[in-house]
Design a protein around this motif. Sequence first.
Motif, PDB file in Angstrom:
ATOM      1  N   ASP A   1      14.041  -8.341  -7.201  1.00 33.04           N
ATOM      2  CA  ASP A   1      14.578  -7.001  -7.445  1.00 33.04           C
ATOM      3  C   ASP A   1      14.069  -6.419  -8.763  1.00 33.04           C
ATOM      4  O   ASP A   1      13.797  -5.223  -8.849  1.00 33.04           O
ATOM      5  CB  ASP A   1      16.108  -7.069  -7.445  1.00 33.04           C
ATOM      6  N   LYS A   2      13.929  -7.242  -9.796  1.00 33.78           N
ATOM      7  CA  LYS A   2      13.531  -6.731 -11.099  1.00 33.78           C
ATOM      8  C   LYS A   2      12.029  -6.447 -11.195  1.00 33.78           C
ATOM      9  O   LYS A   2      11.614  -5.585 -11.962  1.00 33.78           O
ATOM     10  CB  LYS A   2      13.926  -7.729 -12.198  1.00 33.78           C
ATOM     11  N   PHE A   3      11.221  -7.156 -10.419  1.00 30.53           N
ATOM     12  CA  PHE A   3       9.766  -7.000 -10.528  1.00 30.53           C
ATOM     13  C   PHE A   3       9.184  -6.026  -9.514  1.00 30.53           C
ATOM     14  O   PHE A   3       7.984  -5.747  -9.563  1.00 30.53           O
ATOM     15  CB  PHE A   3       9.075  -8.361 -10.361  1.00 30.53           C
ATOM     16  N   LYS A   4      10.002  -5.509  -8.601  1.00 34.81           N
ATOM     17  CA  LYS A   4       9.441  -4.605  -7.591  1.00 34.81           C
ATOM     18  C   LYS A   4       8.937  -3.328  -8.259  1.00 34.81           C
ATOM     19  O   LYS A   4       9.581  -2.756  -9.136  1.00 34.81           O
ATOM     20  CB  LYS A   4      10.497  -4.283  -6.531  1.00 34.81           C
ATOM     21  N   GLY A   5       7.747  -2.910  -7.854  1.00 29.51           N
ATOM     22  CA  GLY A   5       7.161  -1.717  -8.408  1.00 29.51           C
ATOM     23  C   GLY A   5       6.294  -1.939  -9.628  1.00 29.51           C
ATOM     24  O   GLY A   5       5.600  -1.012 -10.063  1.00 29.51           O
ATOM     25  N   TRP A   6       6.311  -3.149 -10.211  1.00 32.81           N
ATOM     26  CA  TRP A   6       5.444  -3.413 -11.364  1.00 32.81           C
ATOM     27  C   TRP A   6       4.005  -3.568 -10.873  1.00 32.81           C
ATOM     28  O   TRP A   6       3.748  -4.267  -9.890  1.00 32.81           O
ATOM     29  CB  TRP A   6       5.913  -4.671 -12.092  1.00 32.81           C
ATOM     30  N   PRO A   7       3.024  -2.931 -11.539  1.00 34.97           N
ATOM     31  CA  PRO A   7       1.645  -2.953 -11.012  1.00 34.97           C
ATOM     32  C   PRO A   7       1.018  -4.337 -10.941  1.00 34.97           C
ATOM     33  O   PRO A   7       0.021  -4.511 -10.229  1.00 34.97           O
ATOM     34  CB  PRO A   7       0.877  -2.058 -11.996  1.00 34.97           C
ATOM     35  N   HIS A   8       1.550  -5.336 -11.659  1.00 34.38           N
ATOM     36  CA  HIS A   8       0.939  -6.667 -11.667  1.00 34.38           C
ATOM     37  C   HIS A   8       1.823  -7.703 -10.980  1.00 34.38           C
ATOM     38  O   HIS A   8       1.754  -8.895 -11.294  1.00 34.38           O
ATOM     39  CB  HIS A   8       0.646  -7.097 -13.103  1.00 34.38           C
ATOM     40  N   SER A   9       2.643  -7.271 -10.044  1.00 32.94           N
ATOM     41  CA  SER A   9       3.470  -8.200  -9.279  1.00 32.94           C
ATOM     42  C   SER A   9       3.531  -7.732  -7.838  1.00 32.94           C
ATOM     43  O   SER A   9       3.239  -6.573  -7.532  1.00 32.94           O
ATOM     44  CB  SER A   9       4.889  -8.284  -9.860  1.00 32.94           C
ATOM     45  N   GLY A  10       3.902  -8.638  -6.965  1.00 34.15           N
ATOM     46  CA  GLY A  10       4.024  -8.298  -5.555  1.00 34.15           C
ATOM     47  C   GLY A  10       4.977  -9.249  -4.854  1.00 34.15           C
ATOM     48  O   GLY A  10       5.204 -10.382  -5.298  1.00 34.15           O
ATOM     49  N   HIS A  11       5.552  -8.770  -3.766  1.00 34.74           N
ATOM     50  CA  HIS A  11       6.504  -9.581  -3.000  1.00 34.74           C
ATOM     51  C   HIS A  11       6.266  -9.363  -1.515  1.00 34.74           C
ATOM     52  O   HIS A  11       5.949  -8.243  -1.072  1.00 34.74           O
ATOM     53  CB  HIS A  11       7.944  -9.193  -3.343  1.00 34.74           C
TER      54      HIS A  11
ATOM     55  N   GLN B   1       3.192  -2.287  -2.831  1.00 38.96           N
ATOM     56  CA  GLN B   1       3.868  -2.438  -1.544  1.00 38.96           C
ATOM     57  C   GLN B   1       2.845  -2.290  -0.424  1.00 38.96           C
ATOM     58  O   GLN B   1       1.908  -1.500  -0.522  1.00 38.96           O
ATOM     59  CB  GLN B   1       4.971  -1.390  -1.392  1.00 38.96           C
ATOM     60  N   PHE B   2       3.034  -3.053   0.637  1.00 39.06           N
ATOM     61  CA  PHE B   2       2.113  -3.022   1.762  1.00 39.06           C
ATOM     62  C   PHE B   2       2.639  -2.058   2.828  1.00 39.06           C
ATOM     63  O   PHE B   2       3.835  -2.063   3.152  1.00 39.06           O
ATOM     64  CB  PHE B   2       1.926  -4.417   2.361  1.00 39.06           C
ATOM     65  N   VAL B   3       1.747  -1.246   3.353  1.00 39.87           N
ATOM     66  CA  VAL B   3       2.087  -0.316   4.429  1.00 39.87           C
ATOM     67  C   VAL B   3       1.167  -0.610   5.612  1.00 39.87           C
ATOM     68  O   VAL B   3       0.027  -1.054   5.436  1.00 39.87           O
ATOM     69  CB  VAL B   3       1.945   1.152   3.973  1.00 39.87           C
ATOM     70  N   TYR B   4       1.699  -0.384   6.774  1.00 43.99           N
ATOM     71  CA  TYR B   4       0.877  -0.605   7.971  1.00 43.99           C
ATOM     72  C   TYR B   4       1.224   0.447   9.017  1.00 43.99           C
ATOM     73  O   TYR B   4       2.351   0.949   9.083  1.00 43.99           O
ATOM     74  CB  TYR B   4       1.053  -2.017   8.533  1.00 43.99           C
ATOM     75  N   PHE B   5       0.212   0.780   9.810  1.00 44.26           N
ATOM     76  CA  PHE B   5       0.372   1.742  10.897  1.00 44.26           C
ATOM     77  C   PHE B   5      -0.123   1.090  12.176  1.00 44.26           C
ATOM     78  O   PHE B   5      -1.288   0.687  12.276  1.00 44.26           O
ATOM     79  CB  PHE B   5      -0.428   3.020  10.603  1.00 44.26           C
ATOM     80  N   GLU B   6       0.751   0.959  13.140  1.00 44.22           N
ATOM     81  CA  GLU B   6       0.412   0.374  14.432  1.00 44.22           C
ATOM     82  C   GLU B   6       0.959   1.270  15.528  1.00 44.22           C
ATOM     83  O   GLU B   6       2.163   1.559  15.569  1.00 44.22           O
ATOM     84  CB  GLU B   6       1.001  -1.040  14.567  1.00 44.22           C
ATOM     85  N   ALA B   7       0.074   1.741  16.388  1.00 45.19           N
ATOM     86  CA  ALA B   7       0.473   2.596  17.504  1.00 45.19           C
ATOM     87  C   ALA B   7      -0.464   2.325  18.670  1.00 45.19           C
ATOM     88  O   ALA B   7      -1.662   2.093  18.467  1.00 45.19           O
ATOM     89  CB  ALA B   7       0.428   4.069  17.108  1.00 45.19           C
TER      90      ALA B   7
END
Length: 595
Positions: free
Chosen positions: A566-576, A339-345
């Motif tokens: 929904d089924k592939f979220k969190g799998w180390p070799h997939s991304g959305h 999962q991608f996280v970002y911080f903008e301030a």
Amino acid sequence: MPLPPAPTKRAALLSPEALRQSASATSTLESDSETENLIGSAAALEPASRASTPRTRKKAAPVAKASAASATPVTPAKPTLNKSPAFKAPAAPTPPPVVAAPAMQARAEPASASANKATAAAKGKARTDRKSGPKKMFVLDTNVLLHDPTSLFRFEEHDIFLPMIVLEELDAHKKGMTEVARNGRQVSRTLDALAAADGEDIALGLQLNATGQKAANGKLYFQTSPLDYTLPSSLPQGKADNQILGVVEALRHQYAPREVVLVSKDINMRVKARALGLDAEDYQNDKTLEDGDLLYSGVLALPADFWSKAGKNVESWQSGVHTYYRVTSPHVAQMMINQFVYFEAPGEPSLYARVTEIRDKTAVLETLKDYGSQKNAVWGVNTRNREQNFAMNLLMDPEVDFVTLTGTAGTGKTLMALAAGLTQVLDERRYTEIIMTRATVSVGEDIGFLPGTEEEKMGPWMGALDDNLEFLAKGDGGNPGEWGRQATNELIRSRIKIKSMNFMRGRTFLNKYVIIDEAQNLTPKQMKTLITRAGPGTKIICMGNLAQIDTPYLTEGSSGLTYAVDKFKGWPHSGHITLARGERSRLADFASEVL
């Protein structure tokens, strides 16, 4: 045990016998709002009976009647669910239970050990009743079975009833090679296996778990005799839908007060059922999500106070071109792998990273490569916004085997997927070729059969490919001349294969870069068929816009693209990634918002 409250002045003036009767009546009035049959102080002293009595509202009895009930046997007006004997008051007056506070009276402790055992047994039975609950009977329409052949086993402890006309319609739909025909044949085989199980009697109902489906604990009933029902004369009696409605009407009277519910994918069928006063529901088990807004976006915005709270326990190190941060924060519970996280301030440096590891409340964040910079252009393409940069990091990562991209029209899904594919096929030689396919579902009327080979037949469906290749062939905007453009087009075309989904069964792709366009029109079963074609070294990209579904009976919640995300979220070799902003043109962006 709490001490009794100090007697009031009015209570002190009463005689002991009158005080006991007044306390008994007060206890009765407070407990009468919870259960129907608890009348008088005798009911207040029977916790076991109170736990097994159905809870209904009844007008409180007068004080005079309540005190009189403490001296005479009382029979409930209606039988209880477990048919317990009538309540009997004790022959001799007994002292009332200790009155603590009004909120605690319902939990007053019994005085004897036998009362404790009775209370525990009654509470255990009440918990069992609440867990199981009343069983419903669901009448399935034919379209539910044809839509999901395993729907028979999706109703947990409830029973299922199949009218005879449903079996007739299943027989009519089992011929052919379509998805509906295959589902019809699978349902017929399932029914045959249930009927052939040892010790099963079709007249008494078939156990749904007889074939190993442990989640289904109900029974399957068939219509084995004519049912008496009356429908309005305005409904044609010979139509299959109306016959099913008649069966629901007859079962509602036959099994009253048990709830009988019609389950159908046909909206008009459900409307007619509700107009006749019948309960009707849609088949919900095929929906991955009830609301499309709940779909996993692949992006998490860190709050403005993230570094002020988590900055004290941050570890950082450098590995290659990436910087890694190990952070400990309560927000880690919301994160997933890749999962991608970002911080903008305002006034503070921004952070754009991807989650690579999660352990309890600790996560490892990896900084991203900036594909918006001209030096990191992919086949001459630069990303223009934050979400596009996230998507390009997934597309160019060899450790990510499955990528899903959703977004409105013009967000750059196809262009980025093709650019990343051409770079990794022609420049990096990571994959041997690009395979592109899509669901052949037309927006309007079908124009008929198309001539030519498989690739020529797929040509009209691949207009998006041609448009994007025309842009990519220009490179970085230079003008190599007519001969240069022609050579580039020939080279690109030689590494791109267009395949039809109809012939994917049984194939295995080795070291291929597979693009599935318009994936929102795929069913979950079709999506599974395509993804399981992947062999060693193959990367699959699924793209689509969930707001533009053209397949009949498919919604945002039941689309194969939603299912895969929904089924592939969190799998180390997939991304959305859900692409948020269109970059096609100002006209296309405005049209996506207002139309």
